[in-house]
Design a protein around this motif. Structure first.
Motif, PDB file in Angstrom:
ATOM      1  N   ALA A  42       0.832  -1.268   0.017  1.00 18.08           N
ATOM      2  CA  ALA A  42      -0.073  -0.012   0.240  1.00 18.08           C
ATOM      3  C   ALA A  42       0.734   1.202   0.163  1.00 18.08           C
ATOM      4  CB  ALA A  42      -0.984   0.034   1.132  1.00 18.08           C
ATOM      5  N   ASN A  43       1.889   1.273   0.743  1.00 16.43           N
ATOM      6  CA  ASN A  43       2.912   2.429   0.785  1.00 16.43           C
ATOM      7  C   ASN A  43       3.978   2.458  -0.234  1.00 16.43           C
ATOM      8  OD1 ASN A  43       1.834   3.978   3.331  1.00 16.43           O
ATOM      9  ND2 ASN A  43       1.558   1.894   3.975  1.00 16.43           N
ATOM     10  N   HIS A  44       4.236   1.433  -0.861  1.00 18.62           N
ATOM     11  CA  HIS A  44       5.294   1.291  -1.986  1.00 18.62           C
ATOM     12  C   HIS A  44       4.609   0.923  -3.209  1.00 18.62           C
ATOM     13  CE1 HIS A  44       6.895   0.722   2.067  1.00 18.62           C
ATOM     14  NE2 HIS A  44       8.003   1.511   1.791  1.00 18.62           N
ATOM     15  N   PRO A  45       4.238   1.850  -4.143  1.00 16.52           N
ATOM     16  CA  PRO A  45       3.757   1.408  -5.442  1.00 16.52           C
ATOM     17  C   PRO A  45       4.750   0.545  -6.195  1.00 16.52           C
ATOM     18  CG  PRO A  45       3.070   3.701  -4.916  1.00 16.52           C
ATOM     19  CD  PRO A  45       4.162   3.247  -3.772  1.00 16.52           C
ATOM     20  N   GLN A  46       5.971   1.027  -6.081  1.00 14.48           N
ATOM     21  CA  GLN A  46       7.179   0.242  -6.795  1.00 14.48           C
ATOM     22  C   GLN A  46       7.671  -0.991  -6.025  1.00 14.48           C
ATOM     23  OE1 GLN A  46       7.484   0.792 -10.074  1.00 14.48           O
ATOM     24  NE2 GLN A  46       6.568   2.974  -9.996  1.00 14.48           N
ATOM     25  N   ALA A  47       6.806  -1.475  -5.209  1.00 18.87           N
ATOM     26  CA  ALA A  47       7.350  -2.635  -4.435  1.00 18.87           C
ATOM     27  C   ALA A  47       8.181  -3.755  -4.995  1.00 18.87           C
ATOM     28  CB  ALA A  47       6.008  -3.292  -3.739  1.00 18.87           C
ATOM     29  N   PHE A  48       7.763  -4.230  -6.191  1.00 19.61           N
ATOM     30  CA  PHE A  48       8.458  -5.375  -6.729  1.00 19.61           C
ATOM     31  C   PHE A  48       9.860  -4.846  -7.151  1.00 19.61           C
ATOM     32  CE2 PHE A  48       4.253  -7.077  -7.107  1.00 19.61           C
ATOM     33  CZ  PHE A  48       4.295  -8.271  -6.648  1.00 19.61           C
ATOM     34  N   TYR A  82      -9.245  10.153  -6.528  1.00 14.33           N
ATOM     35  CA  TYR A  82     -10.199   9.558  -5.167  1.00 14.33           C
ATOM     36  C   TYR A  82     -11.667   9.327  -5.526  1.00 14.33           C
ATOM     37  CZ  TYR A  82      -6.369  10.513  -1.916  1.00 14.33           C
ATOM     38  OH  TYR A  82      -5.374  10.407  -1.158  1.00 14.33           O
ATOM     39  N   ARG A  83     -12.137  10.189  -6.374  1.00 14.40           N
ATOM     40  CA  ARG A  83     -13.620   9.875  -6.767  1.00 14.40           C
ATOM     41  C   ARG A  83     -13.877   8.718  -7.637  1.00 14.40           C
ATOM     42  NH1 ARG A  83     -17.918  12.237  -4.201  1.00 14.40           N
ATOM     43  NH2 ARG A  83     -17.520  14.200  -3.254  1.00 14.40           N
ATOM     44  N   GLU A  84     -12.821   8.668  -8.760  1.00 13.17           N
ATOM     45  CA  GLU A  84     -12.779   7.447  -9.769  1.00 13.17           C
ATOM     46  C   GLU A  84     -12.694   6.075  -8.597  1.00 13.17           C
ATOM     47  OE1 GLU A  84     -10.432   5.329 -13.430  1.00 13.17           O
ATOM     48  OE2 GLU A  84     -10.048   7.685 -12.671  1.00 13.17           O
ATOM     49  N   VAL A  85     -11.613   6.337  -7.856  1.00 10.42           N
ATOM     50  CA  VAL A  85     -11.354   5.068  -6.848  1.00 10.42           C
ATOM     51  C   VAL A  85     -12.576   4.702  -5.928  1.00 10.42           C
ATOM     52  CG1 VAL A  85      -9.597   4.106  -5.175  1.00 10.42           C
ATOM     53  CG2 VAL A  85      -8.958   5.505  -7.045  1.00 10.42           C
ATOM     54  N   GLN A  86     -13.152   5.670  -5.445  1.00 11.92           N
ATOM     55  CA  GLN A  86     -14.410   5.532  -4.578  1.00 11.92           C
ATOM     56  C   GLN A  86     -15.323   4.264  -5.048  1.00 11.92           C
ATOM     57  OE1 GLN A  86     -17.122   8.793  -3.889  1.00 11.92           O
ATOM     58  NE2 GLN A  86     -17.294   7.970  -1.798  1.00 11.92           N
ATOM     59  N   PHE A 138      -5.148   3.449  -0.185  1.00 11.28           N
ATOM     60  CA  PHE A 138      -3.959   3.809  -1.330  1.00 11.28           C
ATOM     61  C   PHE A 138      -3.597   4.994  -0.907  1.00 11.28           C
ATOM     62  CE2 PHE A 138      -7.880   1.665  -3.108  1.00 11.28           C
ATOM     63  CZ  PHE A 138      -7.315   0.323  -3.283  1.00 11.28           C
ATOM     64  N   PRO A 139      -2.534   5.114   0.030  1.00  8.62           N
ATOM     65  CA  PRO A 139      -2.001   6.502   0.488  1.00  8.62           C
ATOM     66  C   PRO A 139      -1.179   7.193  -0.502  1.00  8.62           C
ATOM     67  CG  PRO A 139      -1.093   4.556   1.822  1.00  8.62           C
ATOM     68  CD  PRO A 139      -2.482   3.971   0.942  1.00  8.62           C
ATOM     69  N   LYS A 140      -0.748   6.252  -1.677  1.00 12.80           N
ATOM     70  CA  LYS A 140       0.220   7.006  -2.603  1.00 12.80           C
ATOM     71  C   LYS A 140      -0.601   7.484  -3.572  1.00 12.80           C
ATOM     72  CE  LYS A 140       4.108   6.203  -0.444  1.00 12.80           C
ATOM     73  NZ  LYS A 140       4.892   7.167   0.458  1.00 12.80           N
ATOM     74  N   LEU A 141      -1.622   7.348  -3.724  1.00  8.69           N
ATOM     75  CA  LEU A 141      -2.585   7.903  -4.837  1.00  8.69           C
ATOM     76  C   LEU A 141      -2.953   9.392  -4.546  1.00  8.69           C
ATOM     77  CD1 LEU A 141      -5.405   5.311  -5.740  1.00  8.69           C
ATOM     78  CD2 LEU A 141      -3.355   5.779  -7.048  1.00  8.69           C
ATOM     79  N   PRO A 142      -2.812   9.981  -5.701  1.00  9.53           N
ATOM     80  CA  PRO A 142      -3.017  11.402  -5.739  1.00  9.53           C
ATOM     81  C   PRO A 142      -4.575  11.922  -5.152  1.00  9.53           C
ATOM     82  CG  PRO A 142      -2.670  10.925  -7.938  1.00  9.53           C
ATOM     83  CD  PRO A 142      -2.409   9.769  -7.175  1.00  9.53           C
TER      84      PRO A 142
END
Length: 431
Positions: free
Chosen positions: A65-71, A379-383, A371-375
């Protein structure tokens, strides 16, 4: 009930040399079925020492959740063992993990230049109107309005501080830190590094405590009120019990009137980094220079008072999304599925889309915590996607209007205050 430590450790395989991981004396955490040795990395972790809370535990969902480039990050670390979780992900968690992949593959993680230009243009316009009113008007009424305008500017800078410290603006961590310093320390007078460290802990351990020890979510604890039954154990003196007794009456006045000075003191009283003190000096220099154009001390006092009171609204906004929600012990939190846990501890504020500017988009707080890294622009779309997951999996999605959120918070504070009797206060007076 707290998990048995031995059960947690049975998931570990062995290090080279056949030495059990639990006896190795090294700091290990599990991510995506693998154990990683982070012993030497802990002092250099960009998110601070919050990583130590997950030593010996499965940090998969918090990490992704906190590291979008996790892999990409994991490519640089060699696993030291395999991990088989006894807590399989729920169907909602599987859908949540698929969303994380979808957002990464479809470039959701950085805001559009048009959105940034619009938001920053608004900030510049607000500050320009404040400057114009201060320089060209002699009216006390206008200068009070300028104070509210300055508060609005501070509020919007606070939202950008939030964006920068979540690394939502630039791909470079350094430039995000610089942006956070400018928006936070220089513009508002709030220590950007202090805020970042506390906010990361808040996201990682939302509404979490350790029984008999203290609250592990630093942004959900105050000395002057208790918003959950489980926090009463930490209010032992007669004065603090008395404050809890009247907290439903004092909550909004204290947050609005004392919010700004209290957070500045809290942010700096233990600060040792020279550049943060320099940033605070710059903040008071530009604010003082602006106020110097006012005709007399009365106008200066009223404008700054209205600015501080106006900013106090931001301090109320920042805590409403959690104050009527449950607290969990840290071990309980670690054993919950991440998606369900964030939905349980967050409350959205329902309003028309055009009103999102008032809350900086953080009225959609469930989405932000998932999704704390999303701008904020997404949010409206993600909601809609999050609501669909909740509906399919029979998970309560808590969303109420702003005034109802305020009422829920005050009602919850009143419910907790009723648990303290005057007999309890008198009893606390005795040695």
């Amino acid at each position: 009930m707290a998990p048995n430590p031995e059960e947690t450790l049975t998931h570990r395989t062995i290090l080279k040399g056949e030495q059990p991981l639990k006896d190795s004396g090294r700091s290990l955490l599990a991510i995506d079925g693998k154990w990683y040795d982070v012993t030497t990395f802990i002092p250099h972790h960009p998110g601070g020492d919050i990583i130590t809370e997950f030593i010996g535990k499965d940090a998969t969902d918090v990490f992704f959740a906190n590291h979008p480039q996790a892999f990409e990050l994991l490519k640089h670390r060699k696993p030291v063992g395999d991990y088989i979780s006894k807590k399989p992900p729920s169907k909602a968690m599987e859908e949540y993990r698929n969303l994380l992949k979808y957002f990464l593959e479809n470039n959701y993680y950085y805001p559009s230049k048009a959105w940034l230009l619009q938001k920053w243009s608004m900030n510049v316009a607000i500050l320009a109107m404040v400057i114009y009113g201060v320089v060209y008007s002699k009216s006390l009424f206008v200068h009070c309005l300028c104070g509210l305008g300055l508060a609005w500017f501070w509020q919007r800078c606070g939202f950008f501080l939030h964006d920068f410290q979540h690394s939502q603006i630039f791909r470079s961590r350094f430039w995000n830190r610089v942006g956070g310093f400018f928006c936070g320390t220089v513009s508002i007078g709030i220590n950007s590094d202090w805020w970042r460290e506390e906010h990361f802990a808040h996201h990682t351990l939302t509404n979490t405590l350790v029984e008999g020890v203290g609250v592990t979510d630093p942004q959900m604890t105050e000395e002057v009120w208790a918003q959950n039954d489980r926090l009463l154990q930490f209010f032992n003196t007669r004065f603090r019990k008395f404050l809890v007794k009247i907290q439903w009456l004092t909550f909004i006045p204290l947050a609005v009137v004392f919010g700004r000075p209290a957070v500045i003191v809290d942010a700096f009283h233990l600060e040792t980094r020279w550049y943060q003190w320099f940033g605070l000096l710059l903040h008071f220099m530009w604010t003082g220079f602006l106020l110097s154009f006012l005709p007399n001390w009365t106008h200066i006092g009223f404008m700054y008072l209205f600015a501080c009171l106006g900013e106090g609204v931001l301090h109320v906004q920042l805590i409403l999304n959690h104050y009527s929600k449950p607290f969990h012990d840290r071990d309980e939190t670690m054993n919950m599925n991440f998606f369900e846990w964030q939905c349980e501890t967050c409350q959205n504020i329902e309003n028309p889309e055009w009103c999102d500017f008032f809350h900086g988009g953080l009225n959609l707080h469930i989405e932000h915590h998932l999704f704390p890294k999303l701008p904020r622009s997404t949010y409206r779309e993600v909601q809609k996607m999050v609501k669909d997951i909740c509906k399919r999996n029979n998970i309560h999605y808590d969303e109420v209007p702003f005034l109802q959120t305020v009422w829920n918070t005050l009602a919850n504070l009143k419910r907790i205050s009723d648990k303290i009797t005057f007999k309890d206060i008198v009893k606390a007076m005795k040695p």
